[in-house]
Scaffold this active site. Structure first.
Site, PDB file in Angstrom:
ATOM      1  N   HIS A  66       0.831  -1.200   0.000  1.00 43.70           N
ATOM      2  CA  HIS A  66       0.000   0.000   0.000  1.00 43.70           C
ATOM      3  C   HIS A  66       0.868   1.254   0.000  1.00 43.70           C
ATOM      4  O   HIS A  66       1.947   1.287   0.602  1.00 43.70           O
ATOM      5  CB  HIS A  66      -0.955   0.013   1.199  1.00 43.70           C
ATOM      6  N   ASP A  68      -0.587   4.286   0.889  1.00 43.56           N
ATOM      7  CA  ASP A  68      -1.133   5.239   1.858  1.00 43.56           C
ATOM      8  C   ASP A  68      -0.448   5.090   3.208  1.00 43.56           C
ATOM      9  O   ASP A  68       0.070   4.031   3.564  1.00 43.56           O
ATOM     10  CB  ASP A  68      -2.645   5.080   2.004  1.00 43.56           C
ATOM     11  N   ASP A  99       6.508   1.575   7.182  1.00 39.88           N
ATOM     12  CA  ASP A  99       5.168   1.079   6.845  1.00 39.88           C
ATOM     13  C   ASP A  99       4.545   1.913   5.736  1.00 39.88           C
ATOM     14  O   ASP A  99       3.857   2.892   6.019  1.00 39.88           O
ATOM     15  CB  ASP A  99       4.294   1.106   8.103  1.00 39.88           C
ATOM     16  N   GLU A 133      -5.190   0.794   2.536  1.00 43.83           N
ATOM     17  CA  GLU A 133      -4.890  -0.217   3.555  1.00 43.83           C
ATOM     18  C   GLU A 133      -4.983   0.360   4.961  1.00 43.83           C
ATOM     19  O   GLU A 133      -5.447  -0.314   5.878  1.00 43.83           O
ATOM     20  CB  GLU A 133      -3.489  -0.787   3.324  1.00 43.83           C
ATOM     21  N   GLU A 134      -4.564   1.594   5.132  1.00 44.25           N
ATOM     22  CA  GLU A 134      -4.574   2.215   6.453  1.00 44.25           C
ATOM     23  C   GLU A 134      -5.944   2.767   6.821  1.00 44.25           C
ATOM     24  O   GLU A 134      -6.167   3.168   7.956  1.00 44.25           O
ATOM     25  CB  GLU A 134      -3.537   3.344   6.523  1.00 44.25           C
ATOM     26  N   GLU A 162       4.954  -5.588   4.184  1.00 47.01           N
ATOM     27  CA  GLU A 162       4.676  -4.960   5.478  1.00 47.01           C
ATOM     28  C   GLU A 162       5.857  -5.142   6.424  1.00 47.01           C
ATOM     29  O   GLU A 162       6.620  -6.114   6.333  1.00 47.01           O
ATOM     30  CB  GLU A 162       3.434  -5.581   6.117  1.00 47.01           C
ATOM     31  N   HIS A 348       3.959   3.708  12.619  1.00 44.82           N
ATOM     32  CA  HIS A 348       2.901   4.629  13.060  1.00 44.82           C
ATOM     33  C   HIS A 348       3.383   5.563  14.189  1.00 44.82           C
ATOM     34  O   HIS A 348       2.562   6.231  14.820  1.00 44.82           O
ATOM     35  CB  HIS A 348       1.644   3.881  13.533  1.00 44.82           C
TER      36      HIS A 348
END
Length: 375
Positions: A66, A68, A99, A133-134, A162, A348
């Protein structure tokens, strides 16, 4: 600057806050076009997705990921701009560094190098990329897989970039994930004046024991591949804001991270039964984010174990930990799915980063996987 560092920086510099892609997929598509990939943007709702395939015969190996990212939070909390990729003390900093923009960059470099070295390999390589995805994860990988299934494009092996490593690159890979089930409990009482409590029914008071029972319950024992199911309360809200009013309702948000040892239906039934035993007046609303999955043991896992032993020295751990991932949409098609990427320690977080040495090694790992699967 190495090609992998340059490409990772290019992706990080694009503020692709979910569900926005920030133009990352155009960069990927342009590079893959040079290798004669067939580029197919797939738009569902407000989400940009990319399907790119090289070759027309099986086996089909898919790199999935992903573009995003989650919001970085206040700029002042970061030591450098989260969307201005910066290398300090051997670390690449920026939102998405772990990520999973480094993983994306590594997969692109690996595919380029492999195809240039092996133009006549037997099979196909594809990229399945989403910007959802997020976020809601509705118009991304899930919709793309539905479309591919309709077209009978069968994925044999899928590598998701990931962040999965714990203390060092390659020390563990994901071969499955727990399911995620959200619950919203509303306990109904009767609003009233605190001074006349006998005329009201306080849902906060009546819920204490029931909530404690839910917290203390053993939902299952897990199994060989999964830890026991966990129950966590994330929010509790009751009251009008006034100091002298008994609330008419209590709202509780909770989540199950559950294994293959229990079903969604069983969890829902058991929760309702426990609440009913406390004679509560309640309503329950459920939202399933994803069922648990465990990929089948096969050539991909073996190739990953051999590759990581060769390039990192680790006897990698096969893990089902962490949160949900888009592997939950891919594995049910029968594909072998693994997740293999950077360390998870700053995912994150403020000052998210990846070790540049790890970044340089990632394309070599992915390229070696392709060699083992095709050659």
């Amino acid at each position: 600057m190495s090609s992998i560092l340059e490409l990772a920086k290019t992706f990080i510099s694009r503020p692709s806050l979910t569900p926005n892609d920030g133009g990352c997929q155009k960069v990927i598509g342009h590079r893959l076009m040079q290798l004669k990939f067939r580029i197919e943007p797939m738009h569902f709702g407000e989400v940009d997705n990319l399907w790119a395939r090289h070759g027309s015969h099986g086996p089909l190996v898919v790199f999935a990921g992903h573009t995003d990212v989650v919001p970085p939070g206040p700029r002042e909390d970061w030591d450098s701009d989260p969307f201005h990729p910066t290398v300090r003390n051997g670390m690449l900093y920026g939102r998405g560094a772990a990520d999973m923009k480094s993983g994306l960059a590594a997969m692109v470099i690996a595919a380029e190098t492999f195809i240039q070295k092996n133009p006549r390999y037997a099979g196909s390589i594809a990229f399945l990329i989403t910007s959802d995805e997020e976020g809601a994860s509705i118009n991304g990988t899930q919709k793309m897989i539905e479309e591919l299934v309709k077209r009978h494009e069968k994925i044999d092996y899928c590598i998701i970039g990931e962040a999965t490593s714990e203390k060092a690159l390659g020390d563990q890979i994901r071969v499955g994930r727990r399911g995620s089930l959200h619950g919203k409990l509303t306990v109904h009482g009767k609003q009233g004046h605190i001074a006349y409590a006998h005329l009201a029914n306080n849902p906060i008071h009546s819920s204490f024991l029931a909530l404690q029972d839910l917290v203390n319950e053993t939902w299952d024992q897990g199994n060989e591949y999964f830890p026991a199911t966990s129950f966590q309360i994330s929010n509790i809200h009751g009251g009008t804001g006034a100091k002298n009013v008994i609330p008419g309702a209590l709202e509780v948000l909770f989540n199950f991270r559950f294994s293959t040892a229990v079903t969604v239906h069983e969890l829902q039934q058991r929760v309702a039964k426990m609440l009913s035993q406390h004679k509560l007046n309640f309503t329950l609303n459920w939202e399933l984010s994803g069922n648990p999955f465990l990929t089948k043991q096969g050539k991909l896992i073996q190739a990953a174990q051999e590759t990581l032993k060769e390039l990192t020295g680790f006897d990698t751990i096969l893990s089902t930990g962490g949160g949900t991932s888009d592997g939950r949409f891919i594995a049910p098609t029968g594909a072998e799915v693994i997740e293999l990427g950077p360390r998870t320690e700053t995912v994150h977080q403020v000052n998210e980063h990846i070790d540049v040495n790890d970044l340089e090694k990632l394309p070599l790992i992915y390229e070696r996987l392709l060699e083992k699967l095709f050659l």
